[in-house]
Motif scaffolding. Structure first.
Motif, PDB file in Angstrom:
ATOM      1  N   SER B  49      45.275  40.891  39.557  1.00 38.86           N
ATOM      2  CA  SER B  49      44.013  40.506  38.924  1.00 38.86           C
ATOM      3  C   SER B  49      44.303  39.735  37.642  1.00 38.86           C
ATOM      4  N   VAL B  50      43.606  38.635  37.460  1.00 36.67           N
ATOM      5  CA  VAL B  50      43.802  37.840  36.245  1.00 36.67           C
ATOM      6  C   VAL B  50      42.670  38.060  35.249  1.00 36.67           C
ATOM      7  N   GLY B  51      41.797  38.997  35.533  1.00 37.11           N
ATOM      8  CA  GLY B  51      40.739  39.320  34.597  1.00 37.11           C
ATOM      9  C   GLY B  51      39.754  40.300  35.197  1.00 37.11           C
ATOM     10  N   GLU B  52      38.950  40.895  34.327  1.00 39.90           N
ATOM     11  CA  GLU B  52      37.945  41.860  34.775  1.00 39.90           C
ATOM     12  C   GLU B  52      37.049  41.234  35.843  1.00 39.90           C
ATOM     13  N   GLY B  53      36.862  41.967  36.929  1.00 34.92           N
ATOM     14  CA  GLY B  53      35.992  41.494  37.999  1.00 34.92           C
ATOM     15  C   GLY B  53      36.643  40.550  38.991  1.00 34.92           C
ATOM     16  N   THR B  54      37.905  40.212  38.798  1.00 34.73           N
ATOM     17  CA  THR B  54      38.604  39.307  39.716  1.00 34.73           C
ATOM     18  C   THR B  54      39.808  39.994  40.325  1.00 34.73           C
ATOM     19  N   THR B  55      40.039  39.743  41.617  1.00 33.57           N
ATOM     20  CA  THR B  55      41.228  40.241  42.284  1.00 33.57           C
ATOM     21  C   THR B  55      41.703  39.181  43.271  1.00 33.57           C
ATOM     22  N   ALA B  56      42.988  39.266  43.650  1.00 31.61           N
ATOM     23  CA  ALA B  56      43.551  38.323  44.605  1.00 31.61           C
ATOM     24  C   ALA B  56      44.673  39.001  45.373  1.00 31.61           C
ATOM     25  N   LYS B  57      44.946  38.473  46.574  1.00 34.48           N
ATOM     26  CA  LYS B  57      45.985  39.044  47.418  1.00 34.48           C
ATOM     27  C   LYS B  57      47.370  38.606  46.969  1.00 34.48           C
ATOM     28  N   GLY B  58      48.312  39.527  47.121  1.00 32.77           N
ATOM     29  CA  GLY B  58      49.699  39.221  46.856  1.00 32.77           C
ATOM     30  C   GLY B  58      50.452  39.000  48.147  1.00 32.77           C
ATOM     31  N   GLU B  59      51.696  39.414  48.137  1.00 25.21           N
ATOM     32  CA  GLU B  59      52.602  39.195  49.269  1.00 25.21           C
ATOM     33  C   GLU B  59      52.332  40.122  50.452  1.00 25.21           C
ATOM     34  N   VAL B  60      51.962  41.389  50.176  1.00 24.10           N
ATOM     35  CA  VAL B  60      51.785  42.391  51.226  1.00 24.10           C
ATOM     36  C   VAL B  60      50.453  43.124  51.066  1.00 24.10           C
ATOM     37  N   PRO B  61      49.311  42.458  51.245  1.00 19.73           N
ATOM     38  CA  PRO B  61      48.017  43.071  50.942  1.00 19.73           C
ATOM     39  C   PRO B  61      47.399  43.924  52.053  1.00 19.73           C
ATOM     40  N   ASP B  62      47.906  43.781  53.284  1.00 22.42           N
ATOM     41  CA  ASP B  62      47.247  44.433  54.424  1.00 22.42           C
ATOM     42  C   ASP B  62      47.279  45.951  54.283  1.00 22.42           C
ATOM     43  N   GLY B  63      46.098  46.563  54.507  1.00 22.81           N
ATOM     44  CA  GLY B  63      45.973  48.012  54.440  1.00 22.81           C
ATOM     45  C   GLY B  63      45.606  48.539  53.063  1.00 22.81           C
ATOM     46  N   TYR B  64      45.452  47.632  52.104  1.00 25.51           N
ATOM     47  CA  TYR B  64      45.119  48.012  50.728  1.00 25.51           C
ATOM     48  C   TYR B  64      43.892  47.247  50.240  1.00 25.51           C
TER      49      TYR B  64
END
Lengths: 113, 113
Positions: B49-64
């Motif tokens: 997350s680069v700030g409150e209210g924002t999220t983004a997928k990384g390398e292994v996001p499946d299942g989370y």
């Protein structure tokens, strides 16, 4: 696909020796290369870092050597001590906008008294 | 000043159960990250997350899944735990801009039976 390859996986040296840990990367867009140190049961902590426009950086007994043309960098620990026994991770940053790091596989170092 | 605090430190789940890992930082950092650490694999980025209210997928996001409703907290959820999610999970935070280091918590050791 691992974009940062680290070797060796484990390393044992005698006190006073100079362990060397090597990392290689593929992406020429990487712009920052930190090393992290991790003790058992703890999270990693920044040890030393280098930018690709610098060939060498020293902080105390720790030195990073950087070879941009070969896309390789290494950590040298001078006069190693038993307290240096830990796991070491190299990393590379792909974007300063997100600060995301790609980590190497890690090297477990044991320094024998 | 506690830095980055992760709760719980240990947890055992049965396959199919759900849980949430909590990460809290008191450094007013903009960026936060969730990693998993597995032997021989280094640290792999799950979400960030680069700030409150924002999220983004990384390398292994499946299942989370993740949420960042408050700047100081970053939650990692497992909706239906699988044995492959047995790992040590680390949260990190980082100030925005420049070559600021990522600061890590001491991890959550999660076992899925």
């Amino acid at each position: 696909q691992q974009q940062v390859k680290q070797s060796p996986q484990s390393l044992i040296v005698q006190k006073g020796g100079i362990p060397i840990i090597n990392c290689a990367y593929e992406n020429t867009a990487f712009d920052y290369f930190p090393w992290y140190q991790q003790f058992p049961g703890k999270g990693p902590a920044l040890l030393i870092a280098i930018r690709p426009d610098v060939s060498e950086k020293k902080e105390g007994r720790f030195t990073i050597s950087f070879n941009k043309s070969a896309k390789q960098f290494s950590l040298h620990i001078m006069d190693s001590q038993p307290g240096d026994s830990a796991t070491y991770f190299c990393a590379a940053r792909g974007s300063s906008n997100t600060g995301k790091l790609i980590f190497g596989q890690g090297t477990t170092l044991q320094v024998k008294p | 000043n506690a830095g980055v605090t992760q709760t719980p430190k240990f947890r055992v789940l049965k396959t199919g159960q759900s849980m949430t890992l909590l990460c809290a930082q008191d450094m007013n950092h903009e960026y936060m990250y969730w990693y998993r650490q597995d032997p021989g694999m280094g640290l792999r980025l799950i979400h960030y997350s680069v700030g409150e209210g924002t999220t983004a997928k990384g390398e292994v996001p499946d299942g989370y899944n993740v949420s960042r409703l408050k700047k100081q907290n970053f939650l990692l959820g497992l909706e239906s735990a699988a044995p492959s999610q047995t790992s040590v999970y680390f949260c990190a935070s980082k100030a925005a801009g420049g070559n600021q280091p990522q600061h890590f918590g001491d991890g959550t050791r999660l076992s899925i039976l």
